[in-house]
Design a protein around this motif. Structure first.
Motif, PDB file in Angstrom:
ATOM      1  N   SER A   1      64.145  44.371 -27.223  1.00 48.82           N
ATOM      2  CA  SER A   1      62.877  45.072 -27.011  1.00 48.82           C
ATOM      3  C   SER A   1      61.680  44.157 -27.220  1.00 48.82           C
ATOM      4  O   SER A   1      60.685  44.280 -26.513  1.00 48.82           O
ATOM      5  CB  SER A   1      62.769  46.263 -27.957  1.00 48.82           C
ATOM      6  OG  SER A   1      62.730  45.810 -29.305  1.00 48.82           O
ATOM      7  N   SER A   2      61.762  43.239 -28.168  1.00 51.34           N
ATOM      8  CA  SER A   2      60.554  42.523 -28.529  1.00 51.34           C
ATOM      9  C   SER A   2      60.667  41.005 -28.501  1.00 51.34           C
ATOM     10  O   SER A   2      59.741  40.328 -28.106  1.00 51.34           O
ATOM     11  CB  SER A   2      60.098  42.953 -29.924  1.00 51.34           C
ATOM     12  OG  SER A   2      61.124  42.697 -30.860  1.00 51.34           O
ATOM     13  N   GLU A   3      61.797  40.436 -28.904  1.00 46.65           N
ATOM     14  CA  GLU A   3      61.845  38.984 -28.971  1.00 46.65           C
ATOM     15  C   GLU A   3      61.941  38.405 -27.567  1.00 46.65           C
ATOM     16  O   GLU A   3      62.473  39.028 -26.652  1.00 46.65           O
ATOM     17  CB  GLU A   3      63.033  38.518 -29.812  1.00 46.65           C
ATOM     18  CG  GLU A   3      64.388  38.852 -29.239  1.00 46.65           C
ATOM     19  CD  GLU A   3      65.511  38.214 -30.022  1.00 46.65           C
ATOM     20  OE1 GLU A   3      66.223  38.943 -30.717  1.00 46.65           O
ATOM     21  OE2 GLU A   3      65.671  36.991 -29.936  1.00 46.65           O
ATOM     22  N   PRO A   4      61.423  37.194 -27.383  1.00 43.48           N
ATOM     23  CA  PRO A   4      61.416  36.606 -26.042  1.00 43.48           C
ATOM     24  C   PRO A   4      62.793  36.134 -25.575  1.00 43.48           C
ATOM     25  O   PRO A   4      62.996  35.913 -24.386  1.00 43.48           O
ATOM     26  CB  PRO A   4      60.454  35.417 -26.180  1.00 43.48           C
ATOM     27  CG  PRO A   4      60.483  35.081 -27.634  1.00 43.48           C
ATOM     28  CD  PRO A   4      60.698  36.372 -28.350  1.00 43.48           C
ATOM     29  N   ARG A   5      63.737  35.986 -26.508  1.00 44.25           N
ATOM     30  CA  ARG A   5      65.037  35.455 -26.110  1.00 44.25           C
ATOM     31  C   ARG A   5      65.813  36.482 -25.299  1.00 44.25           C
ATOM     32  O   ARG A   5      65.721  37.684 -25.540  1.00 44.25           O
ATOM     33  CB  ARG A   5      65.840  35.069 -27.348  1.00 44.25           C
ATOM     34  CG  ARG A   5      67.145  34.399 -27.031  1.00 44.25           C
ATOM     35  CD  ARG A   5      67.841  33.888 -28.275  1.00 44.25           C
ATOM     36  NE  ARG A   5      69.118  33.283 -27.947  1.00 44.25           N
ATOM     37  CZ  ARG A   5      69.914  32.712 -28.843  1.00 44.25           C
ATOM     38  NH1 ARG A   5      69.556  32.650 -30.104  1.00 44.25           N
ATOM     39  NH2 ARG A   5      71.065  32.186 -28.465  1.00 44.25           N
ATOM     40  N   THR A   6      66.573  35.991 -24.318  1.00 41.67           N
ATOM     41  CA  THR A   6      67.455  36.832 -23.527  1.00 41.67           C
ATOM     42  C   THR A   6      68.864  36.277 -23.600  1.00 41.67           C
ATOM     43  O   THR A   6      69.068  35.110 -23.960  1.00 41.67           O
ATOM     44  CB  THR A   6      66.987  36.901 -22.063  1.00 41.67           C
ATOM     45  OG1 THR A   6      66.805  35.568 -21.561  1.00 41.67           O
ATOM     46  CG2 THR A   6      65.663  37.651 -21.949  1.00 41.67           C
ATOM     47  N   TYR A   7      69.841  37.091 -23.252  1.00 41.49           N
ATOM     48  CA  TYR A   7      71.237  36.729 -23.455  1.00 41.49           C
ATOM     49  C   TYR A   7      72.021  36.937 -22.168  1.00 41.49           C
ATOM     50  O   TYR A   7      71.772  37.895 -21.424  1.00 41.49           O
ATOM     51  CB  TYR A   7      71.841  37.591 -24.575  1.00 41.49           C
ATOM     52  CG  TYR A   7      71.118  37.446 -25.889  1.00 41.49           C
ATOM     53  CD1 TYR A   7      70.013  38.233 -26.188  1.00 41.49           C
ATOM     54  CD2 TYR A   7      71.535  36.495 -26.825  1.00 41.49           C
ATOM     55  CE1 TYR A   7      69.346  38.090 -27.390  1.00 41.49           C
ATOM     56  CE2 TYR A   7      70.865  36.352 -28.032  1.00 41.49           C
ATOM     57  CZ  TYR A   7      69.766  37.154 -28.306  1.00 41.49           C
ATOM     58  OH  TYR A   7      69.095  37.012 -29.486  1.00 41.49           O
ATOM     59  N   TYR A   8      72.988  36.025 -21.954  1.00 38.05           N
ATOM     60  CA  TYR A   8      73.763  36.056 -20.733  1.00 38.05           C
ATOM     61  C   TYR A   8      75.224  35.767 -21.021  1.00 38.05           C
ATOM     62  O   TYR A   8      75.553  34.993 -21.912  1.00 38.05           O
ATOM     63  CB  TYR A   8      73.235  35.006 -19.748  1.00 38.05           C
ATOM     64  CG  TYR A   8      71.782  35.213 -19.403  1.00 38.05           C
ATOM     65  CD1 TYR A   8      70.783  34.573 -20.109  1.00 38.05           C
ATOM     66  CD2 TYR A   8      71.424  36.078 -18.366  1.00 38.05           C
ATOM     67  CE1 TYR A   8      69.447  34.790 -19.810  1.00 38.05           C
ATOM     68  CE2 TYR A   8      70.091  36.296 -18.055  1.00 38.05           C
ATOM     69  CZ  TYR A   8      69.107  35.654 -18.786  1.00 38.05           C
ATOM     70  OH  TYR A   8      67.792  35.869 -18.488  1.00 38.05           O
ATOM     71  N   ALA A   9      76.076  36.391 -20.225  1.00 36.37           N
ATOM     72  CA  ALA A   9      77.486  36.003 -20.242  1.00 36.37           C
ATOM     73  C   ALA A   9      77.602  34.593 -19.682  1.00 36.37           C
ATOM     74  O   ALA A   9      76.806  34.175 -18.825  1.00 36.37           O
ATOM     75  CB  ALA A   9      78.293  36.972 -19.397  1.00 36.37           C
ATOM     76  N   ASN A  10      78.600  33.862 -20.155  1.00 28.99           N
ATOM     77  CA  ASN A  10      78.772  32.472 -19.710  1.00 28.99           C
ATOM     78  C   ASN A  10      78.937  32.384 -18.192  1.00 28.99           C
ATOM     79  O   ASN A  10      78.513  31.409 -17.576  1.00 28.99           O
ATOM     80  CB  ASN A  10      79.976  31.848 -20.395  1.00 28.99           C
ATOM     81  CG  ASN A  10      79.721  31.559 -21.866  1.00 28.99           C
ATOM     82  OD1 ASN A  10      78.580  31.376 -22.281  1.00 28.99           O
ATOM     83  ND2 ASN A  10      80.780  31.547 -22.651  1.00 28.99           N
ATOM     84  N   SER A  11      79.532  33.412 -17.608  1.00 28.70           N
ATOM     85  CA  SER A  11      79.824  33.369 -16.175  1.00 28.70           C
ATOM     86  C   SER A  11      78.566  33.416 -15.307  1.00 28.70           C
ATOM     87  O   SER A  11      78.622  33.050 -14.124  1.00 28.70           O
ATOM     88  CB  SER A  11      80.745  34.526 -15.791  1.00 28.70           C
ATOM     89  OG  SER A  11      80.149  35.766 -16.143  1.00 28.70           O
ATOM     90  N   VAL A  12      77.443  33.847 -15.877  1.00 29.04           N
ATOM     91  CA  VAL A  12      76.223  33.966 -15.069  1.00 29.04           C
ATOM     92  C   VAL A  12      75.079  33.115 -15.609  1.00 29.04           C
ATOM     93  O   VAL A  12      74.006  33.064 -14.997  1.00 29.04           O
ATOM     94  CB  VAL A  12      75.756  35.440 -14.975  1.00 29.04           C
ATOM     95  CG1 VAL A  12      76.884  36.317 -14.454  1.00 29.04           C
ATOM     96  CG2 VAL A  12      75.217  35.949 -16.294  1.00 29.04           C
ATOM     97  N   LYS A  13      75.303  32.462 -16.738  1.00 23.85           N
ATOM     98  CA  LYS A  13      74.241  31.683 -17.374  1.00 23.85           C
ATOM     99  C   LYS A  13      73.734  30.611 -16.410  1.00 23.85           C
ATOM    100  O   LYS A  13      74.510  29.909 -15.774  1.00 23.85           O
ATOM    101  CB  LYS A  13      74.783  31.045 -18.649  1.00 23.85           C
ATOM    102  CG  LYS A  13      73.733  30.658 -19.654  1.00 23.85           C
ATOM    103  CD  LYS A  13      74.377  30.275 -20.978  1.00 23.85           C
ATOM    104  CE  LYS A  13      75.014  31.444 -21.675  1.00 23.85           C
ATOM    105  NZ  LYS A  13      75.586  31.093 -22.999  1.00 23.85           N
ATOM    106  N   GLY A  14      72.435  30.512 -16.300  1.00 25.61           N
ATOM    107  CA  GLY A  14      71.817  29.544 -15.410  1.00 25.61           C
ATOM    108  C   GLY A  14      71.616  30.054 -13.999  1.00 25.61           C
ATOM    109  O   GLY A  14      70.931  29.412 -13.198  1.00 25.61           O
ATOM    110  N   ARG A  15      72.211  31.188 -13.680  1.00 21.53           N
ATOM    111  CA  ARG A  15      72.085  31.760 -12.325  1.00 21.53           C
ATOM    112  C   ARG A  15      71.356  33.099 -12.332  1.00 21.53           C
ATOM    113  O   ARG A  15      70.701  33.436 -11.348  1.00 21.53           O
ATOM    114  CB  ARG A  15      73.465  31.944 -11.701  1.00 21.53           C
ATOM    115  CG  ARG A  15      74.258  30.661 -11.580  1.00 21.53           C
ATOM    116  CD  ARG A  15      75.547  30.872 -10.766  1.00 21.53           C
ATOM    117  NE  ARG A  15      76.461  31.819 -11.409  1.00 21.53           N
ATOM    118  CZ  ARG A  15      76.854  32.963 -10.866  1.00 21.53           C
ATOM    119  NH1 ARG A  15      76.422  33.309  -9.671  1.00 21.53           N
ATOM    120  NH2 ARG A  15      77.696  33.760 -11.510  1.00 21.53           N
TER     121      ARG A  15
END
Length: 131
Positions: free
Chosen positions: A53-67
């Motif tokens: 909701s508030s922190e700027p960090r976002t999270y991704y599964a390894n399979s889609v990271k960078g895409r």
């Protein structure tokens, strides 16, 4: 009544891009973590990306990271998933989800997308990557 509505799916060639939208009603996205999941035929549902909701960090599964890139537009009460360099393996129904009172993606080592039973789900939008 809480409603999440996904849109933006479709047919795209490998290497192409799509932007999915998750619009909410009866629910304030700004104060909740939003998760994108996907489920391919014959496979288990997996989480793809999470935005707190508030922190700027976002999270991704390894399979889609960078895409893939997740973002939110709070005035529009909408969360987006920008998908690029799409692969055939990205073909799935994509869902957005949220849970009452959950504003984070992680709490220490606890991963909400991996473990929590989310309360609110959209109907899903089909993404097909094919030549």
């Amino acid at each position: 009544q809480v409603q999440l509505v996904e849109s933006g799916g479709g047919l795209v060639q490998p290497g192409g891009s799509l932007r999915l939208s998750c619009a909410a009603s009866g629910f304030t996205m700004e104060t909740h973590a939003i998760v994108w999941f996907r489920q391919a035929p014959g496979k288990e549902r997996e989480w793809v990306s999470c935005i707190p909701s508030s922190e700027p960090r976002t999270y991704y599964a390894n399979s889609v990271k960078g895409r893939f890139t997740i973002s939110r537009d709070n005035p529009e009460n909408t969360v987006y998933l920008h998908m690029s360099s799409l692969k055939v393996a990205d073909t799935a129904v994509y869902y957005c989800a949220a849970a009452a009172g959950i504003s984070d993606c992680y709490s220490g080592d606890y991963s909400y997308p991996d473990n929590y039973e989310y309360d609110y789900w959209g109907q899903g939008t089909q993404v097909t990557v094919s030549s």
